[in-house]
Design a protein around this motif. Structure first.
Motif, PDB file in Angstrom:
ATOM      1  N   HIS A  98       0.834  -1.207   0.000  1.00  0.00           N
ATOM      2  CA  HIS A  98       0.000   0.000   0.000  1.00  0.00           C
ATOM      3  C   HIS A  98       0.873   1.264   0.000  1.00  0.00           C
ATOM      4  O   HIS A  98       1.702   1.463   0.883  1.00  0.00           O
ATOM      5  N   GLY A  99       0.672   2.100  -0.994  1.00  0.00           N
ATOM      6  CA  GLY A  99       1.345   3.393  -1.035  1.00  0.00           C
ATOM      7  C   GLY A  99       2.764   3.381  -1.554  1.00  0.00           C
ATOM      8  O   GLY A  99       3.386   4.442  -1.678  1.00  0.00           O
ATOM      9  N   ALA A 100       3.303   2.209  -1.886  1.00  0.00           N
ATOM     10  CA  ALA A 100       4.707   2.134  -2.303  1.00  0.00           C
ATOM     11  C   ALA A 100       4.952   2.897  -3.601  1.00  0.00           C
ATOM     12  O   ALA A 100       5.959   3.607  -3.738  1.00  0.00           O
ATOM     13  N   ILE A 101       4.048   2.782  -4.552  1.00  0.00           N
ATOM     14  CA  ILE A 101       4.236   3.449  -5.842  1.00  0.00           C
ATOM     15  C   ILE A 101       4.174   4.970  -5.671  1.00  0.00           C
ATOM     16  O   ILE A 101       5.016   5.709  -6.194  1.00  0.00           O
ATOM     17  N   SER A 102       3.169   5.439  -4.931  1.00  0.00           N
ATOM     18  CA  SER A 102       3.055   6.883  -4.699  1.00  0.00           C
ATOM     19  C   SER A 102       4.256   7.425  -3.951  1.00  0.00           C
ATOM     20  O   SER A 102       4.784   8.500  -4.271  1.00  0.00           O
ATOM     21  N   MET A 103       4.717   6.687  -2.929  1.00  0.00           N
ATOM     22  CA  MET A 103       5.871   7.155  -2.162  1.00  0.00           C
ATOM     23  C   MET A 103       7.130   7.160  -3.011  1.00  0.00           C
ATOM     24  O   MET A 103       7.974   8.049  -2.874  1.00  0.00           O
TER      25      MET A 103
ATOM     26  N   MET B 187       3.643  -4.701   9.571  1.00  0.00           N
ATOM     27  CA  MET B 187       4.169  -3.499   8.939  1.00  0.00           C
ATOM     28  C   MET B 187       3.568  -3.259   7.558  1.00  0.00           C
ATOM     29  O   MET B 187       3.658  -2.153   7.020  1.00  0.00           O
ATOM     30  N   LEU B 188       2.958  -4.302   6.976  1.00  0.00           N
ATOM     31  CA  LEU B 188       2.348  -4.147   5.654  1.00  0.00           C
ATOM     32  C   LEU B 188       0.907  -3.655   5.733  1.00  0.00           C
ATOM     33  O   LEU B 188       0.288  -3.389   4.703  1.00  0.00           O
ATOM     34  N   ASP B 189       0.374  -3.525   6.958  1.00  0.00           N
ATOM     35  CA  ASP B 189      -0.980  -2.988   7.108  1.00  0.00           C
ATOM     36  C   ASP B 189      -0.995  -1.506   6.747  1.00  0.00           C
ATOM     37  O   ASP B 189      -0.046  -0.768   7.055  1.00  0.00           O
ATOM     38  N   PRO B 190      -2.080  -1.019   6.127  1.00  0.00           N
ATOM     39  CA  PRO B 190      -2.228   0.430   5.954  1.00  0.00           C
ATOM     40  C   PRO B 190      -2.276   1.114   7.320  1.00  0.00           C
ATOM     41  O   PRO B 190      -2.769   0.527   8.294  1.00  0.00           O
ATOM     42  N   ILE B 191      -1.788   2.333   7.394  1.00  0.00           N
ATOM     43  CA  ILE B 191      -1.738   2.994   8.697  1.00  0.00           C
ATOM     44  C   ILE B 191      -3.133   3.222   9.267  1.00  0.00           C
ATOM     45  O   ILE B 191      -3.289   3.361  10.475  1.00  0.00           O
ATOM     46  N   SER B 192      -4.160   3.247   8.415  1.00  0.00           N
ATOM     47  CA  SER B 192      -5.528   3.407   8.922  1.00  0.00           C
ATOM     48  C   SER B 192      -5.956   2.218   9.768  1.00  0.00           C
ATOM     49  O   SER B 192      -6.893   2.325  10.560  1.00  0.00           O
ATOM     50  N   ARG B 193      -5.266   1.063   9.620  1.00  0.00           N
ATOM     51  CA  ARG B 193      -5.605  -0.121  10.409  1.00  0.00           C
ATOM     52  C   ARG B 193      -4.513  -0.477  11.404  1.00  0.00           C
ATOM     53  O   ARG B 193      -4.558  -1.544  12.023  1.00  0.00           O
ATOM     54  N   CYS B 194      -3.549   0.420  11.576  1.00  0.00           N
ATOM     55  CA  CYS B 194      -2.452   0.149  12.504  1.00  0.00           C
ATOM     56  C   CYS B 194      -2.967   0.188  13.938  1.00  0.00           C
ATOM     57  O   CYS B 194      -3.804   1.024  14.293  1.00  0.00           O
TER      58      CYS B 194
END
Length: 292
Positions: A150-155, A246-253
């Motif tokens: 999640h988010g790797a491409i945007s980052m 660590m692979l969870d989106p931060i919204s579910r951390c």
């Protein structure tokens, strides 16, 4: 001085300053560089000394403009206050020199507060161009994270552009921590808290601890530098607890405050209305440069 830097607010400048406060105010600007940009000044000392000596010796009037007064105070710091200070008479009373320097400070304080309270577009109050800079992601190789994260491409795009608009909205925890940890390793923000007049402990007590107890008001008002410090500190907690998602989106951390800090950081960086400005890039601090 913190209010001057963080909010362009001159209302709290002390009426009876210490000499340390006089020097701090003087050095908030680079008088030499500003003078060079003014065709009517150019050489700071050649321009300012006649004005200063006229005021010191003959009580001639000082300029009305806050910036010109600030330049004179800067010049006084670089000469009298730094190199040849004689602040007191033999009997312990303030010398004429000391009183005159305090007179310049008082005139500057009055001009700054007047210009702040009576804005004039043709004659705006001068605000020191203080910048807080982070290392430029574009100079470094992005972490080798799989596109499926999640988010790797945007980052990865953000690492190329340094444009806050490219920061992902809900990236995996590891995506956030890879960036923040690398910035911290390069001295990117913790060492710069002093610019805001803050320490790590201040940030913990006034912003991070309240957020972890569901009080999110302080973080919503915090400078992006403070938000980064808190995100980094949460990362330290995650590492210590052995958090394995660590692979969870931060919204579910499970560290719920992390998502709030990230959302506020994105909003603040994108809006660019914080003071002093936080700049991503244009910094000499380096990580490993990628191979050509």
């Amino acid at each position: 001085m913190r209010r001057v830097l963080t909010a362009a607010d001159f209302s709290a400048l002390p009426e009876n300053p210490t000499w340390t406060e006089v020097e701090e105010l003087a050095l908030l600007i680079d008088g030499y560089e500003i003078a060079l940009q003014r065709p009517d000044i150019l050489d700071l000392m050649a321009w300012g000394n006649p004005i200063w000596m006229g005021y010191l010796k003959r009580k001639e009037p000082l300029p009305k403009c806050s910036l010109e007064l600030w330049l004179i105070l800067f010049g006084l710091q670089r000469s009298y206050l730094r190199d040849r200070w004689e602040g007191e008479n033999p009997d312990g009373s303030p010398s004429a020199l000391a009183l005159a320097i305090l007179g310049v400070y008082a005139a500057l304080r009055s001009a700054l507060q007047h210009e702040q309270n009576h804005p004039d577009e043709s004659h705006p109050v001068y605000v020191p161009p203080v910048l807080i800079e982070l290392p430029d992601p574009a100079l470094h190789e992005a972490p080798p994270l799989a596109d499926t994260i999640h988010g790797a491409i945007s980052m990865r795009q953000f690492w190329r552009s340094s444009d806050p608009a490219d920061l992902p909205e809900d990236p995996a925890v590891i995506v956030v921590m890879e960036w923040v940890n690398r910035m911290a390793a390069a001295g990117g923000f913790e060492t710069q808290l002093d610019v805001l007049g803050l320490t790590h402990q201040d940030v913990m007590e006034t912003v991070l601890n309240p957020a972890e107890n569901d009080n999110f008001m302080p973080l919503q008002q915090a400078h992006p530098l403070v938000l980064l410090q808190c995100i980094w500190r949460i990362g330290v907690q995650i590492e210590r607890t052995g958090y394995d998602d660590m692979l969870d989106p931060i919204s579910r951390c499970s560290f719920a405050a992390l998502n709030c800090f990230w959302s506020s950081l994105r909003s603040e960086l994108f809006a660019r209305h914080h003071q002093p400005p936080l700049v991503l890039g244009s910094n000499l601090m380096m990580l490993e440069k990628p191979e050509p």
